[in-house]
Scaffold this active site. Structure first.
Site, PDB file in Angstrom:
ATOM      1  N   ASP A 141       0.837  -1.207   0.000  1.00 24.68           N
ATOM      2  CA  ASP A 141       0.000   0.000   0.000  1.00 24.68           C
ATOM      3  C   ASP A 141       0.866   1.249   0.000  1.00 24.68           C
ATOM      4  OD1 ASP A 141      -2.457   1.474   2.268  1.00 24.68           O
ATOM      5  OD2 ASP A 141      -2.386   1.445   0.073  1.00 24.68           O
ATOM      6  N   LYS A 144       2.565   3.050  -6.268  1.00 27.24           N
ATOM      7  CA  LYS A 144       2.199   2.120  -7.346  1.00 27.24           C
ATOM      8  C   LYS A 144       3.403   1.686  -8.168  1.00 27.24           C
ATOM      9  CE  LYS A 144       0.343   6.001 -10.194  1.00 27.24           C
ATOM     10  NZ  LYS A 144       1.543   6.705 -10.283  1.00 27.24           N
ATOM     11  N   ASP A 169      -3.336  -3.032  -2.275  1.00 25.78           N
ATOM     12  CA  ASP A 169      -4.384  -2.022  -2.325  1.00 25.78           C
ATOM     13  C   ASP A 169      -4.269  -1.239  -3.640  1.00 25.78           C
ATOM     14  OD1 ASP A 169      -5.291   0.970  -0.448  1.00 25.78           O
ATOM     15  OD2 ASP A 169      -6.556  -0.482  -1.489  1.00 25.78           O
ATOM     16  N   ASN A 170      -5.352  -0.576  -4.040  1.00 30.13           N
ATOM     17  CA  ASN A 170      -5.347   0.389  -5.149  1.00 30.13           C
ATOM     18  C   ASN A 170      -5.009  -0.187  -6.513  1.00 30.13           C
ATOM     19  OD1 ASN A 170      -3.690   2.054  -2.618  1.00 30.13           O
ATOM     20  ND2 ASN A 170      -5.748   2.687  -3.271  1.00 30.13           N
ATOM     21  N   GLU A 199     -11.458   4.319  -1.036  1.00 31.69           N
ATOM     22  CA  GLU A 199     -11.830   4.692   0.326  1.00 31.69           C
ATOM     23  C   GLU A 199     -12.687   5.966   0.367  1.00 31.69           C
ATOM     24  OE1 GLU A 199      -8.733   3.874  -0.581  1.00 31.69           O
ATOM     25  OE2 GLU A 199      -7.279   5.414  -0.109  1.00 31.69           O
TER      26      GLU A 199
HETATM   27  O1  LIG Z   1      -0.256   6.840  -3.021  1.00 31.33           O
HETATM   28  C1  LIG Z   1      -1.000   6.022  -2.431  1.00 31.33           C
HETATM   29  N1  LIG Z   1      -0.445   5.071  -1.625  1.00 31.33           N
HETATM   30  C2  LIG Z   1      -1.230   4.170  -0.968  1.00 31.33           C
HETATM   31  N2  LIG Z   1      -2.559   4.166  -1.028  1.00 31.33           N
HETATM   32  C3  LIG Z   1      -3.193   5.122  -1.790  1.00 31.33           C
HETATM   33  C4  LIG Z   1      -4.610   5.140  -1.845  1.00 31.33           C
HETATM   34  O2  LIG Z   1      -5.288   4.202  -1.108  1.00 31.33           O
HETATM   35  C5  LIG Z   1      -5.280   6.086  -2.620  1.00 31.33           C
HETATM   36  C6  LIG Z   1      -4.546   7.033  -3.358  1.00 31.33           C
HETATM   37  C7  LIG Z   1      -5.272   8.027  -4.176  1.00 31.33           C
HETATM   38  C8  LIG Z   1      -6.384   7.621  -4.915  1.00 31.33           C
HETATM   39  C9  LIG Z   1      -7.090   8.558  -5.671  1.00 31.33           C
HETATM   40  C10 LIG Z   1      -6.670   9.886  -5.681  1.00 31.33           C
HETATM   41  F1  LIG Z   1      -7.361  10.793  -6.399  1.00 31.33           F
HETATM   42  C11 LIG Z   1      -5.559  10.287  -4.953  1.00 31.33           C
HETATM   43  C12 LIG Z   1      -4.856   9.349  -4.190  1.00 31.33           C
HETATM   44  C13 LIG Z   1      -3.138   7.036  -3.299  1.00 31.33           C
HETATM   45  C14 LIG Z   1      -2.460   6.079  -2.521  1.00 31.33           C
HETATM   46 MG   LIG Z   2      -3.995   2.561  -0.475  1.00 26.86          MG
END
Ligand SMILES: O=c1[nH]cnc2c(O)cc(-c3ccc(F)cc3)cc12
Ligand SMILES: [Mg+2]
Length: 214
Positions: A141, A144, A169-170, A199
């Site tokens: 997590d 990416k 995740d993601n 989330e």
């Molecule tokens: O960078 C991330 N690391 C880990 N988890 C993430 C996560 O759960 C969501 C997002 C995220 C998703 C959409 C957005 F518009 C902006 C940020 C980034 C990370």
């Molecule tokens: Mg995440």
């Protein structure tokens, strides 16, 4: 100077959660993220999937890549028996400072070791520095662009064994196409997708569970 979002999240935990009560810490963070400020915690919907994977596996040795404020660290650690160990790596010092306090507020510091630094620097040192043979469960997590290289690095360092479970995740949002292609096509993994939502939003996201076959 203006506080940071993680600092405001910690303030909400201190105000609304009971010390030593991990569930109240989880609920306080989810409430803050739904009603005050969105933050990139795995959240309650994907968090329930994480809970079910951890509960079914009952891992002794856990690695988390990407701590942020410690929300998923608390979710995982609260399900582990006291003898189990969770090592969580966080690159950002500001995030790490908040996460330590969130984990302590939940009363879980005895089974969590938070390490500050880059995953690619620490993964090769897991055995000699932490006395880890192999991990039973790895939660990805962090960033990416690091999912795939860090997975290959864990393979090369002999940190995965037959049956080790990787949960990422993601995999849809922001998305990790190179990682997905690898775990879904490699003969060394049995992979499956858990469809969910980003989330605290209605956007699609999901978790990929991949069992290492050795
Ligand atoms: O960078 C991330 N690391 C880990 N988890 C993430 C996560 O759960 C969501 C997002 C995220 C998703 C959409 C957005 F518009 C902006 C940020 C980034 C990370
Ligand atoms: Mg995440």
């Amino acid at each position: 100077t203006r506080s940071t979002r993680p600092q405001r999240l910690l303030k909400a935990v201190r105000k609304h959660a009971a010390r030593g009560d991990p569930q109240s810490v989880i609920s306080a963070i989810d409430h803050f993220c739904r009603h005050s400020e969105w933050a990139m915690n795995i959240g309650d919907e994907k968090g329930s999937i994480l809970d079910s994977v951890v509960s079914e596996l009952n891992p002794e040795k856990v690695l988390e890549l990407g701590t942020y404020c410690g929300y998923s660290t608390v979710r995982i650690a609260r399900l582990l028996p006291p003898g189990a160990r969770l090592i969580t790596l966080e690159f950002n010092a500001g995030y790490a400072a908040i996460a330590r306090q969130v984990i302590a507020w939940a009363g879980l510091e005895d089974r969590v070791q938070l390490v500050e630094g880059a995953s690619e620097d620490w993964i090769p040192r897991m055995k000699e520095h932490f006395g880890i043979e192999t991990f039973d469960f790895v939660f990805l997590d962090h960033w990416k662009d690091r999912y795939l290289p860090d997975t290959k690095l864990m393979e090369d360092c002999g940190l995965l064994r037959k049956g080790t479970v990787l949960l990422a995740d993601n995999v849809i949002c922001p998305g990790v196409p190179d990682y997905l292609q690898y775990v879904r096509n490699s003969l060394s993994y049995k992979s499956c997708y858990f469809k969910s939502h980003l989330e605290y939003t209605k956007a699609e996201d999901g978790l990929e569970k991949s069992v290492f076959l050795g």
